[in-house]
Design a protein around this motif. Structure first.
Motif, PDB file in Angstrom:
ATOM      1  N   THR A 207       0.830  -1.200   0.000  1.00  0.00           N
ATOM      2  CA  THR A 207       0.000   0.000   0.000  1.00  0.00           C
ATOM      3  C   THR A 207       0.866   1.252   0.000  1.00  0.00           C
ATOM      4  O   THR A 207       0.536   2.247  -0.658  1.00  0.00           O
ATOM      5  CB  THR A 207      -0.941  -0.023   1.214  1.00  0.00           C
ATOM      6  N   HIS A 208       1.980   1.213   0.721  1.00  0.00           N
ATOM      7  CA  HIS A 208       2.882   2.369   0.757  1.00  0.00           C
ATOM      8  C   HIS A 208       3.384   2.712  -0.643  1.00  0.00           C
ATOM      9  O   HIS A 208       3.320   3.868  -1.077  1.00  0.00           O
ATOM     10  CB  HIS A 208       4.062   2.080   1.681  1.00  0.00           C
ATOM     11  N   VAL A 209       3.867   1.720  -1.359  1.00  0.00           N
ATOM     12  CA  VAL A 209       4.343   1.962  -2.722  1.00  0.00           C
ATOM     13  C   VAL A 209       3.180   2.369  -3.620  1.00  0.00           C
ATOM     14  O   VAL A 209       3.326   3.214  -4.504  1.00  0.00           O
ATOM     15  CB  VAL A 209       5.064   0.717  -3.270  1.00  0.00           C
ATOM     16  N   GLY A 210       2.013   1.795  -3.380  1.00  0.00           N
ATOM     17  CA  GLY A 210       0.848   2.142  -4.178  1.00  0.00           C
ATOM     18  C   GLY A 210       0.484   3.615  -4.092  1.00  0.00           C
ATOM     19  O   GLY A 210       0.121   4.235  -5.092  1.00  0.00           O
ATOM     20  N   THR A 211       0.603   4.197  -2.899  1.00  0.00           N
ATOM     21  CA  THR A 211       0.295   5.620  -2.766  1.00  0.00           C
ATOM     22  C   THR A 211       1.286   6.469  -3.550  1.00  0.00           C
ATOM     23  O   THR A 211       0.912   7.490  -4.137  1.00  0.00           O
ATOM     24  CB  THR A 211       0.298   6.048  -1.288  1.00  0.00           C
ATOM     25  N   ILE A 212       2.532   6.041  -3.587  1.00  0.00           N
ATOM     26  CA  ILE A 212       3.552   6.784  -4.345  1.00  0.00           C
ATOM     27  C   ILE A 212       3.264   6.698  -5.840  1.00  0.00           C
ATOM     28  O   ILE A 212       3.244   7.710  -6.550  1.00  0.00           O
ATOM     29  CB  ILE A 212       4.953   6.239  -4.017  1.00  0.00           C
ATOM     30  N   VAL A 213       3.037   5.479  -6.332  1.00  0.00           N
ATOM     31  CA  VAL A 213       2.788   5.286  -7.758  1.00  0.00           C
ATOM     32  C   VAL A 213       1.491   5.971  -8.180  1.00  0.00           C
ATOM     33  O   VAL A 213       1.423   6.600  -9.247  1.00  0.00           O
ATOM     34  CB  VAL A 213       2.758   3.779  -8.089  1.00  0.00           C
ATOM     35  N   ALA A 214       0.455   5.886  -7.347  1.00  0.00           N
ATOM     36  CA  ALA A 214      -0.814   6.538  -7.679  1.00  0.00           C
ATOM     37  C   ALA A 214      -0.628   8.041  -7.797  1.00  0.00           C
ATOM     38  O   ALA A 214      -1.199   8.679  -8.692  1.00  0.00           O
ATOM     39  CB  ALA A 214      -1.853   6.210  -6.620  1.00  0.00           C
ATOM     40  N   SER A 215       0.163   8.614  -6.896  1.00  0.00           N
ATOM     41  CA  SER A 215       0.415  10.058  -6.947  1.00  0.00           C
ATOM     42  C   SER A 215       1.155  10.438  -8.222  1.00  0.00           C
ATOM     43  O   SER A 215       0.795  11.408  -8.906  1.00  0.00           O
ATOM     44  CB  SER A 215       1.213  10.493  -5.716  1.00  0.00           C
ATOM     45  N   VAL A 225      -3.957   0.548 -12.493  1.00  0.00           N
ATOM     46  CA  VAL A 225      -4.578  -0.552 -11.767  1.00  0.00           C
ATOM     47  C   VAL A 225      -3.627  -0.876 -10.621  1.00  0.00           C
ATOM     48  O   VAL A 225      -2.442  -1.146 -10.843  1.00  0.00           O
ATOM     49  CB  VAL A 225      -4.802  -1.792 -12.655  1.00  0.00           C
ATOM     50  N   LEU A 226      -4.142  -0.810  -9.392  1.00  0.00           N
ATOM     51  CA  LEU A 226      -3.314  -1.023  -8.200  1.00  0.00           C
ATOM     52  C   LEU A 226      -3.867  -2.192  -7.398  1.00  0.00           C
ATOM     53  O   LEU A 226      -5.021  -2.156  -6.953  1.00  0.00           O
ATOM     54  CB  LEU A 226      -3.300   0.232  -7.319  1.00  0.00           C
ATOM     55  N   GLU A 227      -3.056  -3.237  -7.240  1.00  0.00           N
ATOM     56  CA  GLU A 227      -3.413  -4.372  -6.389  1.00  0.00           C
ATOM     57  C   GLU A 227      -2.432  -4.355  -5.233  1.00  0.00           C
ATOM     58  O   GLU A 227      -1.255  -4.673  -5.394  1.00  0.00           O
ATOM     59  CB  GLU A 227      -3.349  -5.682  -7.182  1.00  0.00           C
ATOM     60  N   LEU A 228      -2.930  -3.960  -4.047  1.00  0.00           N
ATOM     61  CA  LEU A 228      -2.044  -3.614  -2.936  1.00  0.00           C
ATOM     62  C   LEU A 228      -2.208  -4.591  -1.769  1.00  0.00           C
ATOM     63  O   LEU A 228      -2.537  -5.739  -1.976  1.00  0.00           O
ATOM     64  CB  LEU A 228      -2.315  -2.166  -2.528  1.00  0.00           C
ATOM     65  N   GLY A 229      -1.944  -4.117  -0.573  1.00  0.00           N
ATOM     66  CA  GLY A 229      -1.919  -5.000   0.583  1.00  0.00           C
ATOM     67  C   GLY A 229      -3.294  -5.497   0.989  1.00  0.00           C
ATOM     68  O   GLY A 229      -4.326  -5.060   0.492  1.00  0.00           O
ATOM     69  N   GLY A 230      -3.288  -6.413   1.944  1.00  0.00           N
ATOM     70  CA  GLY A 230      -4.535  -6.958   2.441  1.00  0.00           C
ATOM     71  C   GLY A 230      -4.382  -7.510   3.840  1.00  0.00           C
ATOM     72  O   GLY A 230      -3.288  -7.867   4.272  1.00  0.00           O
ATOM     73  N   PHE A 424     -10.377  -9.714 -10.261  1.00  0.00           N
ATOM     74  CA  PHE A 424      -9.595  -9.787  -9.028  1.00  0.00           C
ATOM     75  C   PHE A 424      -9.069  -8.401  -8.689  1.00  0.00           C
ATOM     76  O   PHE A 424      -8.460  -7.731  -9.526  1.00  0.00           O
ATOM     77  CB  PHE A 424      -8.421 -10.763  -9.218  1.00  0.00           C
ATOM     78  N   GLY A 425      -9.285  -7.963  -7.454  1.00  0.00           N
ATOM     79  CA  GLY A 425      -8.786  -6.668  -7.008  1.00  0.00           C
ATOM     80  C   GLY A 425      -9.477  -6.268  -5.728  1.00  0.00           C
ATOM     81  O   GLY A 425     -10.298  -7.014  -5.184  1.00  0.00           O
ATOM     82  N   GLY A 426      -9.123  -5.069  -5.215  1.00  0.00           N
ATOM     83  CA  GLY A 426      -9.631  -4.682  -3.912  1.00  0.00           C
ATOM     84  C   GLY A 426     -10.273  -3.324  -3.874  1.00  0.00           C
ATOM     85  O   GLY A 426     -10.438  -2.643  -4.907  1.00  0.00           O
ATOM     86  N   SER A 430      -6.533  -1.372  -0.301  1.00  0.00           N
ATOM     87  CA  SER A 430      -6.069  -2.535  -1.059  1.00  0.00           C
ATOM     88  C   SER A 430      -6.001  -2.251  -2.550  1.00  0.00           C
ATOM     89  O   SER A 430      -5.634  -3.129  -3.326  1.00  0.00           O
ATOM     90  CB  SER A 430      -6.971  -3.746  -0.803  1.00  0.00           C
ATOM     91  N   GLY A 431      -6.365  -1.021  -2.947  1.00  0.00           N
ATOM     92  CA  GLY A 431      -6.182  -0.633  -4.333  1.00  0.00           C
ATOM     93  C   GLY A 431      -7.475  -0.451  -5.084  1.00  0.00           C
ATOM     94  O   GLY A 431      -8.572  -0.421  -4.515  1.00  0.00           O
ATOM     95  N   TYR A 432      -7.347  -0.340  -6.408  1.00  0.00           N
ATOM     96  CA  TYR A 432      -8.505  -0.161  -7.276  1.00  0.00           C
ATOM     97  C   TYR A 432      -8.185  -0.676  -8.668  1.00  0.00           C
ATOM     98  O   TYR A 432      -7.028  -0.878  -9.038  1.00  0.00           O
ATOM     99  CB  TYR A 432      -8.951   1.296  -7.331  1.00  0.00           C
ATOM    100  N   GLY A 433      -9.259  -0.869  -9.439  1.00  0.00           N
ATOM    101  CA  GLY A 433      -9.106  -1.520 -10.734  1.00  0.00           C
ATOM    102  C   GLY A 433      -9.161  -3.026 -10.554  1.00  0.00           C
ATOM    103  O   GLY A 433      -9.137  -3.546  -9.439  1.00  0.00           O
ATOM    104  N   ARG A 434      -9.261  -3.737 -11.662  1.00  0.00           N
ATOM    105  CA  ARG A 434      -9.366  -5.191 -11.608  1.00  0.00           C
ATOM    106  C   ARG A 434      -8.441  -5.845 -12.621  1.00  0.00           C
ATOM    107  O   ARG A 434      -8.161  -5.297 -13.700  1.00  0.00           O
ATOM    108  CB  ARG A 434     -10.809  -5.632 -11.897  1.00  0.00           C
TER     109      ARG A 434
END
Length: 457
Positions: A207-215, A225-230, A424-426, A430-434
């Motif tokens: 999730t940490h890396v996901g916030t960086i990439v999303a930004s 499309v971000l599939e992150l932690g759970g 598949f996705g969250g 946990s992210g967004y997109g599938r």
């Protein structure tokens, strides 16, 4: 420089040099040119690439699995399953891509409209180490079939697996430049995301890396499309088959040494059956075979990195210090490599570390509840929302409860797993997109509306 370390021993396996700026520039230029040509190829011909990839994966399955096992520490039987799953995914999209991408007609009395699914361009794939082949081919099979190209930036602790992917693509006669692996440092990714030649980004990671990439991608106005932690809940209701639930709980938690975003992590159990469940669960966990991942008898190998093992140990110690009780395990193993004992912690409450944080390793947290309503409330009391499972003899009740659980997927009397047929996705952090299914296939397409009015003249 990228180091490949054997998690079972801590020994260095290889050192691979990062690709220099000239190599990266050439890769991007060639990818754009290759994708422009590729999108003009008929889909019936594009899917032949997927069939060739599947054949290459299977033709040398043992070698591919051995490298995964060596570099990640995954038990060899699981590594072989990962390679076969990649091939199955390629076969699935080779069969269904044409139907999934076919134009759709929307008719009315005054006009006719089409929905057309067209490729976006070159997609940057930022992929993790835990399923080093599957995570890439899960994305790449539908993306390539849809007419896209891709650049892969893999996790830095699996550089040999990254280059294995390039070798597989080359042996499958992937068009030159269409899918390219780059060995880069994390700090170099931002420039790739910002580059106009990258059309979209997909990330599987924390999730940490996901916030960086999303930004970064959001600043560049690029699809992601971000599939992150759970922190997936495994809900055991009072009427569940306890023996079955306890047996499947082991697979749900300890597959891949617990290092998966969709491993069950919080075991939310009705108090009336909690003692029986914990006893059966403990018996099954203590029967797991810990050993060398190359040994076919091994069910629990090492964790992938020393820092991951140390972080997990910190979470266990914090949770026990907060009042939870240790059922089994609870410490690193005294042997070479990055091994951690399969662990169960009981009497975990909502505010404890193991309930609040994602535990990415072989640790199960037992949370006891008074009824199904409390089970759902606690299941949803997390920043994550990837998967969940519900165990009960009442299928109708389970369907109702499933709608109340905040997750991208809910499995009833089964463990959460990805399937090419199902999106598949969250949600939440946990992210967004599938990925996967027809929806995943269309994520990296331009869904174009074509309106056709009455004929003139």
């Amino acid at each position: 420089m990228q180091l490949s370390i054997n998690p079972a021993s801590g020994d260095e396996l290889a050192r691979l040099e990062d690709h220099d700026p000239a190599f990266v520039e050439a890769a991007l230029t060639h990818a754009v040119a290759a994708q422009k040509a590729w999108r003009q190829v008929a889909i019936e011909d594009r899917v032949e690439l997927l069939r060739r990839i599947a054949r290459v994966l299977r033709a040398d399955l043992s070698r591919h699995a051995e490298l995964i096992s060596l570099e990640v520490g995954k038990p060899i039987a699981e590594a072989e399953g990962e390679v076969e799953k990649c091939a199955m995914n390629c076969d699935f999209y080779a069969e269904h891509a044409a139907a999934y991408l076919a134009d759709e007609t929307i008719a009315s009395s005054a006009s006719e409209s089409l929905l057309s699914y067209e490729p976006l361009g070159v997609v940057l794939a930022i992929m993790p180490w835990n399923y080093p082949l599957w995570q890439f081919f899960r994305f790449a099979a539908p993306a390539l079939a849809a007419g896209n190209g891709t650049i892969l930036k893999h996790a830095n602790n699996v550089p040999q697996c990254a280059m294995l992917i390039q070798d597989i693509l080359d042996k499958a006669e992937c068009p030159d430049g269409l899918a390219k692996v780059l060995l880069l440092q994390p700090g170099e990714v931002a420039a790739l995301i910002a580059d106009d030649r990258i059309a979209a980004v997909t990330l599987t990671g924390s999730t940490h890396v996901g916030t960086i990439v999303a930004s970064q991608a959001g600043k560049a106005l690029k699809k992601q499309v971000l599939e992150l932690g759970g922190s997936d809940p495994f809900i055991v209701l009072a009427d569940a088959d306890i023996a079955t639930a306890a047996a499947m709980a082991v697979k749900a938690r300890y597959t891949n040494v617990g290092q998966s975003c969709v491993n069950a992590k919080r075991f939310i159990v009705d108090d009336s059956v909690a003692d029986a469940f914990v006893a059966a669960f403990k018996h099954n966990v203590e029967a797991l075979v810990i050993g060398d991942p190359k040994d076919r008898a091994t069910q629990i190998g090492p964790m992938a990195r020393a820092n991951l093992r140390d972080e997990l140990d910190r979470q266990v110690k914090d949770t026990l210090g907060q009042g939870a009780t240790l059922v089994t395990g609870g410490a690193p193993l005294d042997r070479p490599g990055f091994y951690y004992a399969p662990t169960i912690i009981d009497h975990v409450t909502e505010e404890m570390t193991a309930a609040r944080e994602e535990t990415f390793g072989p640790v199960a947290a037992i949370i006891r509840v008074k009824d199904e309503n409390e089970a759902v409330r606690i299941a949803n009391d997390t920043e994550f929302g990837l998967g969940a499972s519900i165990w009960t003899a009442d299928a109708a009740k389970a369907r109702t409860l499933a709608k109340r659980v905040d997750a991208g997927a809910v499995f009833i009397n089964g463990i959460v797993a990805s399937d090419p047929r199902l999106p598949f996705g969250g949600i939440k952090r946990s992210g967004y997109g599938r990925e996967l299914g027809i929806i995943g296939m269309r994520e990296f397409t331009n869904i174009k509306t074509v309106w056709i009015g009455p004929a003139q003249g």
